[in-house]
Design a protein around this motif. Structure first.
Motif, PDB file in Angstrom:
ATOM      1  N   ALA A 108       1.023  -1.170  -0.318  1.00 46.18           N
ATOM      2  CA  ALA A 108       0.053  -0.020   0.188  1.00 46.18           C
ATOM      3  C   ALA A 108       0.942   1.294  -0.589  1.00 46.18           C
ATOM      4  N   ASN A 109       2.191   1.628   0.970  1.00 44.59           N
ATOM      5  CA  ASN A 109       2.867   2.704   0.719  1.00 44.59           C
ATOM      6  C   ASN A 109       3.430   2.437  -0.137  1.00 44.59           C
ATOM      7  N   ALA A 112       1.467   3.884  -3.064  1.00 41.88           N
ATOM      8  CA  ALA A 112       1.477   5.383  -2.474  1.00 41.88           C
ATOM      9  C   ALA A 112       2.463   6.185  -2.692  1.00 41.88           C
ATOM     10  N   ASP A 223       0.405   7.007   6.796  1.00 33.75           N
ATOM     11  CA  ASP A 223       0.335   5.795   6.860  1.00 33.75           C
ATOM     12  C   ASP A 223      -0.301   5.286   7.782  1.00 33.75           C
ATOM     13  N   THR A 249      -2.587   4.854   3.748  1.00 33.27           N
ATOM     14  CA  THR A 249      -3.329   3.485   3.419  1.00 33.27           C
ATOM     15  C   THR A 249      -3.464   2.598   4.294  1.00 33.27           C
ATOM     16  N   MET A 263      -4.727   1.329  -0.334  1.00 32.28           N
ATOM     17  CA  MET A 263      -4.335   2.942  -0.757  1.00 32.28           C
ATOM     18  C   MET A 263      -5.784   3.680  -0.991  1.00 32.28           C
ATOM     19  N   THR A 265      -7.327   7.877  -2.146  1.00 33.19           N
ATOM     20  CA  THR A 265      -6.689   9.102  -2.435  1.00 33.19           C
ATOM     21  C   THR A 265      -8.076   9.407  -3.253  1.00 33.19           C
TER      22      THR A 265
END
Length: 404
Positions: A108-109, A112, A223, A249, A263, A265
């Motif tokens: 996920a990070n 991102a 995060d 995330t 993630m 956004t």
């Protein structure tokens, strides 16, 4: 191998990047675990903030079993109903318009950070690529995320790290002002530093990061892999602070024990992830999505979220009482059910010595670095289990002090 694996089999067959405790749990129910010998434990570790509803919660078990009889995996050549339901539920409950599903917090990070750089590249040009992170932060174990993370021990020895990454001091806005500029594409921060010692961000710090990102046309990434999904007493920590990121995330508690990451956004940013720019083989897996949806719907209720703060206070009361007897901590901090007790100066760096003693007394805990005892239990841990687990921890710490 014998029919019953032993701890020695780990050393024999597994790569030695972990050093697990000697006991092997084989069954769990709620906040209790049992090992191969039938010994019972109270679980304050929660799979490192993963088991958000404890072990084998019937809501999650039912969701898994129901989906297991329908569909497991398709690949992203197709979509599936559980993934779509999970994405819709996440957007309906948060600031987000769009969701990317994957298998872990590191993934996920990674997504991102790539999204932020791609957005900056496509919107402002290739020079806008710099990422501001923070010392003692932790964002995953991919090479990109360990490089962005503020603990060099995790990236050393693997060759040159990616460029364009700088680190400020957590909760020090002046340190960020010295680093952020027109070439900065993103600032990534944990609202509550986990591996860095269970350190909450201050209100002014997060508000200041939001303002600096807006001023420099950079994206703010939260995060919340460890701090989110009900653990702070709100669904996500950003809601508790009232500071909205551009990208968020999630993982760990999102799946309640099933490997899932996400993630989140907005419509302003998501379109730069055009067809083929990023992907995950297991992202949006039907089994994982079904379990995560069940966890999300169960956690995001007043009963669970309000109960987190009550349980936090109960932990704090026990820790204060324990510390008044033994004097092992110089302070207790955290948020909701992510709690850290920092060792007193005379016990500096010795938090890990408590863990095997705790196991012997029948309670499982964690550390966050060498100097913080960490607890990240189920969000619905019964108060009786808190009381019993703390009584056992009391005995373990008494033994630690006696042997110190």
């Amino acid at each position: 191998m014998t029919d019953t694996p032993t701890r020695a089999d780990f050393d024999r067959y597994m790569v030695p990047n972990y050093a697990p405790q000697q006991r092997i749990p084989v069954r769990g129910e709620g906040s209790r675990l049992w090992d191969q010998d039938g010994r019972e434990y109270v679980d304050f570790a929660g799979g490192i903030a993963v088991n958000s509803l404890g072990h084998c919660h019937p809501v999650l078990v039912d969701a898994l079993k129901a989906q297991a009889d329908k569909l497991w995996h398709l690949s992203n050549v197709y979509t599936n109903e559980p993934a779509l339901k999970l994405a819709r539920a996440l957007t309906e409950r948060t600031f987000a318009d769009k969701v990317y599903l994957c298998s872990s917090g590191g993934e996920a990070n990674e997504a991102a950070l790539k999204l932020a750089r791609r957005w900056a590249h496509d919107t402002h040009g290739e020079n806008k690529h710099k990422i501001v992170s923070f010392r003692q932060s932790f964002h995953g174990r991919t090479f990109f995320t360990v490089s962005v993370g503020g603990q060099p021990k995790y990236s050393q020895g693997f060759g040159p790290v990616p460029g364009g990454i700088v680190h400020g001091e957590f909760n020090n806005l002046d340190s960020v002002r010295e680093l952020i500029d027109a070439d900065t594409c993103a600032v990534i921060v944990e609202p509550l530093q986990g591996e860095g010692g269970i350190v909450p961000a201050t209100q002014a710090f997060l508000e200041g990061l939001r303002a600096l990102c807006d001023e420099h046309q950079a994206l703010l990434i939260f995060d919340e892999v460890q701090s989110g999904m009900g653990r702070p007493g709100t669904l996500f920590a950003y809601m508790r602070y009232g500071v909205t990121p551009d990208i968020l995330t999630s993982a760990k508690s999102l799946g309640g024990g099933f490997p899932v990451g996400a993630m989140l956004t907005t419509d302003r940013i998501a379109p730069v992830f055009k067809l083929g720019t990023h992907g995950s083989t297991y992202g949006g897996n039907a089994l994982g999505s079904a379990v995560a949806l069940a966890a999300l719907e169960y956690i995001d209720t007043p009963e669970v979220l309000e109960g987190v703060q009550r349980r936090h206070e109960r932990f704090r009361e026990h820790l204060d009482t324990l510390n008044s007897k033994h004097g092992v901590f110089q302070g207790v901090r955290g948020m909701g059910l992510l709690i850290g007790a920092q060792m007193a100066p005379e016990y500096e760096g010795r938090a890990k010595e408590i863990l095997p003693l705790a196991i012997e007394e029948g309670v499982m805990a964690l550390i966050a670095g060498p100097n913080v005892l960490r607890m990240a239990p189920s969000l619905v841990i019964p108060e009786a289990d808190i009381d019993e687990g703390m009584a056992r921890l009391d005995r373990a710490i008494a033994r630690f002090v006696e042997s110190a």
